[in-house]
Write a protein that holds these residues in place. Structure first.
Motif, PDB file in Angstrom:
ATOM      1  N   GLY A   5      87.847 107.258  -2.064  1.00  0.00           N
ATOM      2  CA  GLY A   5      88.227 108.368  -1.159  1.00  0.00           C
ATOM      3  C   GLY A   5      87.017 108.215  -0.325  1.00  0.00           C
ATOM      4  N   VAL A   6      86.435 107.198  -0.233  1.00  0.00           N
ATOM      5  CA  VAL A   6      85.162 106.971   0.711  1.00  0.00           C
ATOM      6  C   VAL A   6      85.892 106.490   2.825  1.00  0.00           C
ATOM      7  CG1 VAL A   6      83.248 106.063   1.917  1.00  0.00           C
ATOM      8  CG2 VAL A   6      83.507 106.977  -0.295  1.00  0.00           C
ATOM      9  N   PRO A   7      85.917 106.847   3.159  1.00  0.00           N
ATOM     10  CA  PRO A   7      86.395 106.375   4.740  1.00  0.00           C
ATOM     11  C   PRO A   7      85.327 105.366   5.055  1.00  0.00           C
ATOM     12  CG  PRO A   7      86.338 108.634   5.041  1.00  0.00           C
ATOM     13  CD  PRO A   7      86.099 108.513   3.474  1.00  0.00           C
ATOM     14  N   VAL A   8      86.157 104.269   5.829  1.00  0.00           N
ATOM     15  CA  VAL A   8      86.104 102.892   6.849  1.00  0.00           C
ATOM     16  C   VAL A   8      86.350 102.489   7.968  1.00  0.00           C
ATOM     17  CG1 VAL A   8      84.620 100.487   6.827  1.00  0.00           C
ATOM     18  CG2 VAL A   8      84.552 102.037   4.631  1.00  0.00           C
ATOM     19  N   THR A   9      86.071 103.403   9.077  1.00  0.00           N
ATOM     20  CA  THR A   9      86.425 102.900  10.401  1.00  0.00           C
ATOM     21  C   THR A   9      85.728 101.993  11.031  1.00  0.00           C
ATOM     22  OG1 THR A   9      84.519 104.726  11.469  1.00  0.00           O
ATOM     23  CG2 THR A   9      87.031 105.461  10.034  1.00  0.00           C
ATOM     24  N   GLU A  10      84.390 101.412  10.659  1.00  0.00           N
ATOM     25  CA  GLU A  10      84.093 100.678  11.308  1.00  0.00           C
ATOM     26  C   GLU A  10      83.448  99.728  10.862  1.00  0.00           C
ATOM     27  OE1 GLU A  10      80.947  99.790  15.893  1.00  0.00           O
ATOM     28  OE2 GLU A  10      81.280 102.382  14.599  1.00  0.00           O
ATOM     29  N   LEU A  11      82.881  98.681  11.058  1.00  0.00           N
ATOM     30  CA  LEU A  11      82.130  97.759  10.136  1.00  0.00           C
ATOM     31  C   LEU A  11      81.305  97.699  11.321  1.00  0.00           C
ATOM     32  CD1 LEU A  11      81.371  95.704   7.625  1.00  0.00           C
ATOM     33  CD2 LEU A  11      82.941  93.864   8.236  1.00  0.00           C
ATOM     34  N   VAL A  12      79.822  97.700  11.252  1.00  0.00           N
ATOM     35  CA  VAL A  12      78.939  97.346  11.802  1.00  0.00           C
ATOM     36  C   VAL A  12      78.196  95.852  11.144  1.00  0.00           C
ATOM     37  CG1 VAL A  12      76.551  98.349  13.278  1.00  0.00           C
ATOM     38  CG2 VAL A  12      78.799  99.919  12.285  1.00  0.00           C
ATOM     39  N   VAL A  13      77.501  94.817  12.289  1.00  0.00           N
ATOM     40  CA  VAL A  13      76.582  93.942  10.925  1.00  0.00           C
ATOM     41  C   VAL A  13      75.410  93.673  11.841  1.00  0.00           C
ATOM     42  CG1 VAL A  13      76.989  91.298  11.053  1.00  0.00           C
ATOM     43  CG2 VAL A  13      79.379  92.673  10.983  1.00  0.00           C
ATOM     44  N   ALA A  14      74.680  93.585  10.491  1.00  0.00           N
ATOM     45  CA  ALA A  14      73.085  93.472  11.273  1.00  0.00           C
ATOM     46  C   ALA A  14      72.666  91.862  10.392  1.00  0.00           C
ATOM     47  CB  ALA A  14      72.172  94.281  11.026  1.00  0.00           C
ATOM     48  N   GLY A  15      72.127  91.207  11.225  1.00  0.00           N
ATOM     49  CA  GLY A  15      71.106  90.059  10.469  1.00  0.00           C
ATOM     50  C   GLY A  15      71.480  88.466  10.538  1.00  0.00           C
ATOM     51  N   GLY A  16      71.097  87.796  10.358  1.00  0.00           N
ATOM     52  CA  GLY A  16      71.227  86.506  10.961  1.00  0.00           C
ATOM     53  C   GLY A  16      72.388  85.869  10.767  1.00  0.00           C
ATOM     54  N   LEU A  17      73.162  85.986  10.077  1.00  0.00           N
ATOM     55  CA  LEU A  17      74.226  85.483  10.891  1.00  0.00           C
ATOM     56  C   LEU A  17      75.023  85.984  11.325  1.00  0.00           C
ATOM     57  CD1 LEU A  17      75.429  85.316   6.299  1.00  0.00           C
ATOM     58  CD2 LEU A  17      74.701  83.280   7.841  1.00  0.00           C
ATOM     59  N   VAL A  18      74.711  87.516  12.379  1.00  0.00           N
ATOM     60  CA  VAL A  18      76.145  87.681  13.365  1.00  0.00           C
ATOM     61  C   VAL A  18      75.531  86.732  14.015  1.00  0.00           C
ATOM     62  CG1 VAL A  18      75.418  90.066  12.885  1.00  0.00           C
ATOM     63  CG2 VAL A  18      73.975  88.657  14.507  1.00  0.00           C
ATOM     64  N   LYS A  19      75.139  85.576  14.789  1.00  0.00           N
ATOM     65  CA  LYS A  19      74.734  84.243  15.432  1.00  0.00           C
ATOM     66  C   LYS A  19      76.467  83.170  15.566  1.00  0.00           C
ATOM     67  CE  LYS A  19      69.860  83.991  15.469  1.00  0.00           C
ATOM     68  NZ  LYS A  19      68.686  83.176  14.701  1.00  0.00           N
ATOM     69  N   ASN A  20      76.427  83.439  14.436  1.00  0.00           N
ATOM     70  CA  ASN A  20      78.217  82.805  14.315  1.00  0.00           C
ATOM     71  C   ASN A  20      78.967  83.451  14.188  1.00  0.00           C
ATOM     72  OD1 ASN A  20      80.267  80.975  12.755  1.00  0.00           O
ATOM     73  ND2 ASN A  20      78.889  80.664  11.196  1.00  0.00           N
ATOM     74  N   ARG A  21      79.860  83.018  15.173  1.00  0.00           N
ATOM     75  CA  ARG A  21      81.010  83.796  16.281  1.00  0.00           C
ATOM     76  C   ARG A  21      81.971  83.662  15.254  1.00  0.00           C
ATOM     77  NH1 ARG A  21      79.913  85.695  21.095  1.00  0.00           N
ATOM     78  NH2 ARG A  21      82.357  86.120  21.069  1.00  0.00           N
ATOM     79  N   PHE A  22      82.057  82.505  14.693  1.00  0.00           N
ATOM     80  CA  PHE A  22      83.312  82.179  14.074  1.00  0.00           C
ATOM     81  C   PHE A  22      83.079  82.632  12.498  1.00  0.00           C
ATOM     82  CE2 PHE A  22      85.166  79.645   9.942  1.00  0.00           C
ATOM     83  CZ  PHE A  22      86.277  79.658  10.980  1.00  0.00           C
ATOM     84  N   LEU A  23      82.083  83.200  11.874  1.00  0.00           N
ATOM     85  CA  LEU A  23      81.815  83.799  10.728  1.00  0.00           C
ATOM     86  C   LEU A  23      82.597  85.486  10.993  1.00  0.00           C
ATOM     87  CD1 LEU A  23      81.643  84.285   7.916  1.00  0.00           C
ATOM     88  CD2 LEU A  23      79.041  84.447   8.397  1.00  0.00           C
TER      89      LEU A  23
END
Length: 560
Positions: free
Chosen positions: A443-461
């Motif tokens: 019952g907890v809506p999730v509409t957007e995934l916001v990512v932080a951290g060093g792994l954001v540099k990996n565009r493929f991931l």
């Protein structure tokens, strides 16, 4: 000295300090718009002690992870003044400081805050040191807490998805009592590192509402009862009243002011505001400007923590917890997480990559991670014929079991390193999807995934995560998001903004929907995800106990 007086949206700067697993980072942030004008990093001299105790050379048992609190003080001593110097500002332009920490990272101290490991007679006792968040040696103690809570019908257990983690304060405290009762007896305070560092800055012990709610089982104004604690162990009866309890400060409030000693240590002005401590994941949401319901923030590094706010209170099996005001005031904050993500990728590149790949990466001037990602990206979805479980550091959510272990299925003599590497990347994305699905089902809506951290540099991931979760992925603009989040809270504590929401609107930012799911790939991933779930439930929900048995056999072998 009385606290400095500031007006709304005052000119000036705040300092945020993020204490991570291997280092601490300080940033200087402009109050008006959240711009980072200076930063500095200080590596912990002792790092993580997971094999041997530095003071004695003693070999540590499996699943231990300790740290030295003096390393944290060195971050204040070095990184803070270096960040101010890099910013090119005068120290007296700083109006507040905020901090965040990994959690649950906890240590035993004397009444005045002196860590027990700093006492000469206890320097060689492992239990006198900081137990880092990834210290998982208290699993059997967590199991007993969970079993007893369900037997007694404790109402708080449902707020934590039905299971308390071995990472948390009570499990680690019970381990201390039973494995080293002498050190337990010497412990006057059992302190979250997030609160200990604030104690060093202000001279006052104040618990922060975030870690207290999520890691110390504090719900509706109460900790677990003395009757419950006594049933666990008679010596544990007064754990809360004697060693844990203290004033609790809401997030963004002032825990105190910078003492003369702390001012000399950091180079900051005496008397500026010091905000209540916070947990690294939760403090990141304001840095992303993602403090509204449905915005799930994933801080992806060595591990991943997922936090999302909601207007409703509901019970979600397997999550880490739900706390009112745990992320922002007025909303219910939900937390879940994966104990291993970047750590898994690092393990594979460091211990399982053939020399030829290492040589190729060196010759091309790129990292082994980049080389493997490049090769993996050439495959179609499912082309490697593999599926993996991301449990190399156990499972934080949804199974809450750190005795589980990693698994790769489908290996053949034709399997290449990039095949396994991609399967591991996908496994972490499947783990994230399982958490998102559980939140939604609860019952907890999730509409957007916001990512932080060093792994954001990996565009493929990042694209892989968008495809697997079928969610748009936004990227937190700052590469120092937790530290910026701490600075935002410092601005509120200093009076520059009325609350964290207003401060986040002015100082936080993210790049919205940078990645969008591709329907063709998403459909192909659905087939792999179904196999992941089958393995997840078989090995994690009682179909096979082989992972636990292997742990038992290993412990018996090492004890001989």
């Amino acid at each position: 000295m009385s606290p400095r007086s500031v007006t709304a949206h005052a000119l000036g700067y705040v300092v945020g300090v993020d204490f991570g697993t291997l280092s601490g980072r300080a940033v200087v942030v402009r109050v008006a718009d959240g711009a980072v004008v200076g930063s500095a990093v200080h590596e912990y001299a002792h790092g993580v002690m997971d094999e041997r105790l530095a003071a004695s050379g003693e070999r540590l048992p499996p699943d231990w992870a300790l740290q030295v609190p003096g390393d944290y003080v060195d971050v204040l001593r070095h990184a803070v003044p270096e960040a101010v110097s890099a910013a090119g500002i005068a120290a007296d332009e700083v109006i507040g400081i905020g901090t965040d920490f990994t959690a649950c990272t906890v240590l035993p101290t004397l009444e005045d805050g002196t860590p027990l490991c700093e006492l000469a007679e206890l320097a060689n006792r492992p239990h006198a040191y900081v137990k880092l968040w990834k210290h998982h040696a208290a699993q059997r103690h967590a199991d007993r807490i969970n079993q007893l809570a369900h037997e007694r019908g404790e109402p708080w257990i449902s707020r934590y998805g039905g299971r308390i983690s071995s990472e948390w304060e009570f499990a680690k405290g019970l381990q201390l009592l039973e494995e080293d009762p002498e050190v337990y007896a010497r412990t006057d305070r059992w302190v979250e590192a997030a609160d200990w560092i604030v104690w060093q800055l202000t001279g006052t012990y104040v618990r922060n509402a975030c870690a207290t709610g999520y890691k110390a089982i504090y719900q509706d104004g109460h900790y677990p009862s003395e009757e419950f604690l006594a049933a666990l162990h008679p010596g544990f009866t007064d754990f809360v009243s004697r060693k844990l309890a203290g004033p609790i400060a809401d997030l963004g409030t002032r825990a105190g002011i910078l003492t003369a000693a702390a001012a000399e240590l950091t180079g900051l002005p005496e008397g500026i505001a010091v905000c209540a401590g916070n947990v690294d994941a939760h403090v990141t949401a304001p840095a992303a400007g993602a403090v509204e319901p449905g915005q799930l923030v994933a801080i992806m590094g060595t591990s991943t923590c997922h936090v999302v706010s909601s207007e409703v209170l509901t019970e979600v099996p397997g999550i880490c917890g739900v706390v009112h005001g745990g992320i922002v005031a007025g909303l219910w904050g939900y937390e879940a997480g994966q104990s291993g993500v970047g750590d898994i990728f690092a393990w594979f590149t460091e211990r399982n990559t053939p020399p030829a790949y290492v040589d190729e990466a060196r010759a091309r001037g790129i990292s082994v991670h980049d080389l493997l990602t490049e090769k993996a990206a050439l495959q179609p979805v499912g082309g490697h014929g593999l599926v993996a479980l991301d449990w190399h550091s156990g499972n934080r959510s949804l199974l809450v079991d750190h005795e589980l272990s990693g698994l790769v299925v489908g290996l053949t003599l034709a399997t290449r390193p990039e095949d396994v590497y991609r399967a591991l990347l996908e496994a972490t994305a499947f783990g994230a999807r399982a958490i998102i699905d559980a939140l939604r089902d609860g019952g907890v809506p999730v509409t957007e995934l916001v990512v932080a951290g060093g792994l954001v540099k990996n565009r493929f991931l990042m694209q892989l995560y968008s495809d697997v979760t079928r969610l748009p992925i936004s990227i937190v603009a700052s590469t120092h998001a937790p530290a910026v989040g701490s600075a935002i809270h410092a601005a509120v504590a200093a009076g520059a903004y009325p609350d964290v929401r207003d401060a986040a609107a002015a100082m936080g930012r993210r790049d919205v929907a940078v990645y969008q799911p591709d329907e063709k790939r998403a459909t192909a991933y659905d087939a792999l995800y179904a196999q992941y779930l089958a393995l997840h439930d078989h090995f994690g929900r009682g179909g096979s106990d082989v992972m636990h048995e292997l742990r038992r056999i290993r412990r018996e072998a090492e004890a001989r």
